[in-house]
Motif scaffolding. Structure first.
Motif, short mmCIF file in Angstrom:
data_model
loop_
_atom_site.label_atom_id
_atom_site.label_comp_id
_atom_site.label_asym_id
_atom_site.label_seq_id
_atom_site.Cartn_x
_atom_site.Cartn_y
_atom_site.Cartn_z
N TRP A 1 0.84 -1.19 0.00
CA TRP A 1 0.00 0.00 0.00
C TRP A 1 0.88 1.23 0.00
O TRP A 1 2.02 1.21 0.43
CB TRP A 1 -0.90 0.03 1.24
N THR B 1 0.10 3.80 1.82
CA THR B 1 0.06 4.27 3.19
C THR B 1 1.11 3.50 4.01
O THR B 1 1.09 2.28 4.05
CB THR B 1 -1.33 4.05 3.81
N ASN C 1 -9.24 -1.38 5.56
CA ASN C 1 -9.71 -0.26 4.76
C ASN C 1 -10.49 0.78 5.58
O ASN C 1 -10.66 1.92 5.15
CB ASN C 1 -10.63 -0.75 3.62
N GLN D 1 -7.46 4.95 8.89
CA GLN D 1 -6.78 6.01 8.15
C GLN D 1 -5.26 5.91 8.26
O GLN D 1 -4.54 6.37 7.38
CB GLN D 1 -7.24 7.36 8.68
N LYS E 1 -8.07 1.73 -2.96
CA LYS E 1 -7.24 2.88 -3.37
C LYS E 1 -7.97 4.19 -3.14
O LYS E 1 -7.39 5.18 -2.68
CB LYS E 1 -6.85 2.74 -4.85
N GLN F 1 -7.96 4.96 0.61
CA GLN F 1 -6.67 5.48 1.04
C GLN F 1 -6.51 6.95 0.65
O GLN F 1 -6.02 7.77 1.44
CB GLN F 1 -5.54 4.65 0.44
N ARG G 1 -6.37 10.00 3.51
CA ARG G 1 -5.23 10.90 3.65
C ARG G 1 -5.68 12.36 3.66
O ARG G 1 -5.01 13.23 4.21
CB ARG G 1 -4.22 10.68 2.52
#
Length: 230
Positions: free
Chosen positions: A72, A74, A111, A114, A192, A195, A199
């Motif tokens: 990922w 992240t 998922n 955060q 995706k 994510q 953010r």
């Protein structure tokens, strides 16, 4: 026994809000109460829910723990680096998510968070007992004093995770309808998007704007044929 040990660790470090998602044991069984020692009230007041989204309802921030390196964008952070972020908005509910003892959290469950924490351990034996992981994170949280209760102006209307989840479901339905997503890859592609939006730390009014855009697109698609026949 793990649940009881977790309650004890929470009380050791001043935490008391325990939410159990689809527990596979009785949290007030004799073994759990025995391991909790003087933290039995945390077990007795624990909230039991069926799903992770239900557990996160009302929360504006969530950090998930994971032992696995994932492909990922992240990053995985240490508890000491990431956990103070949960305390920045003391008036807003936040969550620290732990997975199952034997296999942790699934990709789908991750998922909903955060940010992601990985407790650094020895390469010789990296696996941590669940209650031990909770104790380490509770200790790290206890090292920080929450800032003043007035949050920064730009953070006063952060969207709760359940509001975001409603938007994600609405967006996924639209993207499936227009063919951008396909059923067999929707979960990966939506991860995706999650994510990306996580953010951004969206505010409630921003999510409302995004949902309005999706509704307008849905309306336009529904009425496209009518306009062509005029």
């Amino acid at each position: 026994m793990n649940v009881g040990s977790i309650a004890r660790a929470m009380k050791n470090f001043g935490l008391h809000n325990l939410v159990l998602v689809n527990p596979q044991c009785d949290p007030v069984a004799e073994e759990a109460l025995k391991m909790a020692v003087h933290a039995k009230e945390i077990l007795k007041s624990a909230v039991l829910v069926k799903t992770l989204p239900e557990a996160l309802q009302g929360c504006v921030r969530a950090i998930a723990t994971t032992a696995r390196v994932r492909d990922w964008q992240t990053p995985l952070e240490s508890p000491r680096t990431a956990l103070p972020w949960l305390l920045e908005l003391p008036e807003s509910p936040a969550a620290l998510i732990f997975g199952r003892e034997d296999r942790g959290l699934s990709n789908e469950e991750l998922n909903y968070a955060q940010r992601f924490v990985r407790i650094p351990t020895s390469d010789n034996y990296a696996s941590l007992n669940l209650a031990s992981a909770v104790a380490i994170c509770c200790y790290e949280l206890a090292q920080y004093t929450a800032p003043p209760t007035t949050p920064p102006p730009s953070q006063t209307e952060l969207a709760s995770l359940d509001i975001l989840e409603t938007y994600y479901q609405q967006l996924e339905s639209l993207l499936l309808d227009i063919g951008y997503l396909h059923p067999h890859t929707a979960l990966t592609r939506m991860a995706k998007f999650r994510q990306l939006y996580n953010r951004a730390h969206l505010q409630t009014k921003e999510v409302a704007m995004l949902r309005g855009i999706v509704r307008q697109i849905e309306w336009a698609l529904k009425n496209q044929g009518n306009h062509q026949n005029l």
